[in-house]
Scaffold this motif. Structure first.
Motif, PDB file in Angstrom:
ATOM      1  N   LYS A  23     -21.863  12.376 -53.195  1.00 46.10           N
ATOM      2  CA  LYS A  23     -21.350  11.047 -52.862  1.00 46.10           C
ATOM      3  C   LYS A  23     -19.819  11.063 -52.887  1.00 46.10           C
ATOM      4  N   ILE A  24     -19.241  11.752 -53.881  1.00 43.71           N
ATOM      5  CA  ILE A  24     -17.781  11.829 -53.979  1.00 43.71           C
ATOM      6  C   ILE A  24     -17.201  12.567 -52.774  1.00 43.71           C
ATOM      7  N   ILE A  25     -17.850  13.687 -52.391  1.00 44.28           N
ATOM      8  CA  ILE A  25     -17.371  14.442 -51.232  1.00 44.28           C
ATOM      9  C   ILE A  25     -17.391  13.558 -49.974  1.00 44.28           C
ATOM     10  N   GLN A  26     -18.501  12.872 -49.764  1.00 46.20           N
ATOM     11  CA  GLN A  26     -18.625  12.010 -48.591  1.00 46.20           C
ATOM     12  C   GLN A  26     -17.562  10.895 -48.618  1.00 46.20           C
ATOM     13  N   GLU A  27     -17.406  10.250 -49.767  1.00 43.22           N
ATOM     14  CA  GLU A  27     -16.438   9.146 -49.856  1.00 43.22           C
ATOM     15  C   GLU A  27     -15.005   9.632 -49.682  1.00 43.22           C
ATOM     16  N   ARG A  28     -14.667  10.755 -50.328  1.00 38.12           N
ATOM     17  CA  ARG A  28     -13.302  11.280 -50.171  1.00 38.12           C
ATOM     18  C   ARG A  28     -13.045  11.672 -48.727  1.00 38.12           C
ATOM     19  N   CYS A  29     -14.068  12.240 -48.094  1.00 38.63           N
ATOM     20  CA  CYS A  29     -13.905  12.660 -46.695  1.00 38.63           C
ATOM     21  C   CYS A  29     -13.664  11.450 -45.803  1.00 38.63           C
ATOM     22  N   ASP A  30     -14.429  10.382 -46.023  1.00 35.96           N
ATOM     23  CA  ASP A  30     -14.236   9.167 -45.230  1.00 35.96           C
ATOM     24  C   ASP A  30     -12.832   8.596 -45.458  1.00 35.96           C
ATOM     25  N   THR A  31     -12.418   8.539 -46.730  1.00 38.08           N
ATOM     26  CA  THR A  31     -11.081   8.010 -47.041  1.00 38.08           C
ATOM     27  C   THR A  31      -9.994   8.851 -46.378  1.00 38.08           C
ATOM     28  N   ARG A  43     -13.061  14.324 -37.620  1.00 38.54           N
ATOM     29  CA  ARG A  43     -13.906  15.291 -38.295  1.00 38.54           C
ATOM     30  C   ARG A  43     -15.200  14.604 -38.670  1.00 38.54           C
ATOM     31  N   ASN A  44     -16.261  15.382 -38.646  1.00 40.21           N
ATOM     32  CA  ASN A  44     -17.571  14.856 -38.958  1.00 40.21           C
ATOM     33  C   ASN A  44     -17.857  15.056 -40.451  1.00 40.21           C
ATOM     34  N   CYS A  45     -17.707  13.976 -41.183  1.00 39.12           N
ATOM     35  CA  CYS A  45     -17.822  14.090 -42.638  1.00 39.12           C
ATOM     36  C   CYS A  45     -19.230  14.438 -43.092  1.00 39.12           C
ATOM     37  N   GLN A  46     -20.214  14.023 -42.334  1.00 39.19           N
ATOM     38  CA  GLN A  46     -21.577  14.379 -42.728  1.00 39.19           C
ATOM     39  C   GLN A  46     -21.782  15.888 -42.589  1.00 39.19           C
ATOM     40  N   ALA A  47     -21.275  16.451 -41.501  1.00 39.99           N
ATOM     41  CA  ALA A  47     -21.399  17.897 -41.294  1.00 39.99           C
ATOM     42  C   ALA A  47     -20.605  18.653 -42.356  1.00 39.99           C
ATOM     43  N   ILE A  48     -19.462  18.128 -42.743  1.00 43.37           N
ATOM     44  CA  ILE A  48     -18.639  18.784 -43.755  1.00 43.37           C
ATOM     45  C   ILE A  48     -19.352  18.759 -45.102  1.00 43.37           C
ATOM     46  N   SER A  71     -18.501  28.746 -42.959  1.00 39.15           N
ATOM     47  CA  SER A  71     -18.784  27.612 -42.055  1.00 39.15           C
ATOM     48  C   SER A  71     -18.044  26.370 -42.503  1.00 39.15           C
ATOM     49  N   LEU A  72     -17.934  26.170 -43.819  1.00 39.24           N
ATOM     50  CA  LEU A  72     -17.202  25.005 -44.304  1.00 39.24           C
ATOM     51  C   LEU A  72     -15.743  25.067 -43.875  1.00 39.24           C
ATOM     52  N   ASP A 109      -3.323  18.274 -50.030  1.00 39.53           N
ATOM     53  CA  ASP A 109      -3.079  17.360 -48.914  1.00 39.53           C
ATOM     54  C   ASP A 109      -3.852  17.761 -47.673  1.00 39.53           C
ATOM     55  N   THR A 110      -4.560  18.888 -47.730  1.00 37.93           N
ATOM     56  CA  THR A 110      -5.457  19.253 -46.620  1.00 37.93           C
ATOM     57  C   THR A 110      -6.846  18.699 -46.960  1.00 37.93           C
ATOM     58  N   LEU A 111      -7.676  18.547 -45.976  1.00 38.52           N
ATOM     59  CA  LEU A 111      -8.969  17.893 -46.208  1.00 38.52           C
ATOM     60  C   LEU A 111      -9.793  18.571 -47.303  1.00 38.52           C
ATOM     61  N   LEU A 112     -10.002  19.892 -47.209  1.00 37.08           N
ATOM     62  CA  LEU A 112     -10.880  20.535 -48.198  1.00 37.08           C
ATOM     63  C   LEU A 112     -10.265  20.551 -49.591  1.00 37.08           C
ATOM     64  N   GLY A 113      -8.953  20.708 -49.665  1.00 31.22           N
ATOM     65  CA  GLY A 113      -8.298  20.671 -50.968  1.00 31.22           C
ATOM     66  C   GLY A 113      -8.447  19.286 -51.596  1.00 31.22           C
ATOM     67  N   TYR A 114      -8.316  18.270 -50.757  1.00 31.09           N
ATOM     68  CA  TYR A 114      -8.461  16.890 -51.214  1.00 31.09           C
ATOM     69  C   TYR A 114      -9.893  16.611 -51.687  1.00 31.09           C
TER      70      TYR A 114
END
Ligand code: N1C
Length: 240
Positions: A23-31, A43-48, A71-72, A109-114
């Protein structure tokens, strides 16, 4: 009890997976994609989230490989505009403040690091769940755990993509501001490309005499790693 302890979910010495990891990964990705960097490629947060989970779910938590994260990372490579990178070692908060003030970027500040910042995760063979009880500790259990390998492979890709001038914030209040066993020392510095210029900022606690400086042996060691790669080096002392 003996058997449960050593074969069960509680056998590792590190903290368990963060509660509500998915849930945290999904929410952070959306934010991140909607508010923090809305201009970035969509970017497709569900796929990530799914690629993140498949990297480690059902696997032996001590047998992580860099390839598990291919793949990630391909869905969201940790690259930033040329000349804007900031590395750090033992100066996390300060480095983030410096970066923000100067409009530069750290790995967080990059998506995966965040997404992964501050989280813990591991799975268990034969189970599709995260182990929330314990995860392997780098020292006491295994170095090839999923959290450590994640930061190593992400940091490697981040460093490989560096160009022009990049900076590293180091802690001059430690005996060795440069630690060759840290991720910066083992993974990032040795993966900078030739012709990149690294500027080290040595910060130290105000009120204490600095313990290490640009002329100390740990910085000389950093310089020799960089010389071998044709990376230019500058060092600045006494930043507070
Ligand atoms: O081992 P370090 O520092 O030298 O790693 C820092 C270095 C930075 O330049 C980052 O680009 O490596 C990257 N990095 C992270 O961005 C990061 N966020 C959170 C490495 N590790 C990161 N973490 C966690 O902190 C991770 O669990 C790792 O083991 C620590 C490293 O902290 P350090 O020793 O201060």
């Amino acid at each position: 009890i003996y058997k449960w302890h050593y074969s069960g979910l509680n056998r590792w010495h590190g903290a368990g997976s963060t509660a509500d990891f998915q849930k945290i990964i999904q929410e952070r990705c959306d934010t991140y994609t909607q508010t923090i960097r809305p201009g970035s490629r969509s970017r497709n947060c569900q796929a990530i989230r799914q690629a993140f989970m498949s990297a480690f779910i059902s696997k032996d938590p001590c047998k992580a490989t860099k390839e598990d994260y291919n793949s990630l990372i391909n869905l969201a490579p940790p690259t930033v505009p040329c000349g804007q990178q900031v590395f750090w070692s033992k100066t996390k908060e300060l480095a983030h403040e410096y970066a923000k003030r100067r409009r530069l970027m750290t790995l967080e500040d990059t998506l995966l690091g965040y997404l992964a910042d501050g989280l813990s995760w591991c799975g268990e063979p034969g189970s599709s769940d995260l182990n929330i009880w314990s995860c392997p500790d780098w020292r006491k259990d295994c170095r090839t755990n999923y959290v450590s390998v994640f930061w190593e492979v992400l940091s490697e890709r981040f460093a490989e993509s560096a160009c022009n001038t990049v900076r590293v914030v180091l802690n001059g209040s430690l005996e060795n501001a440069f630690d060759s066993m840290s991720i910066f020392g083992r993974v990032e510095a040795p993966n900078l490309r030739p012709q990149v210029e690294l500027e080290a900022w040595l910060v130290h606690d105000t009120g204490k005499p600095p313990s290490d400086s640009c002329s100390g042996s740990s910085i000389r060691k950093l310089k020799s790693i960089l010389d071998g790669r044709n990376v230019k080096f500058r060092c600045m002392d006494n930043l507070r």
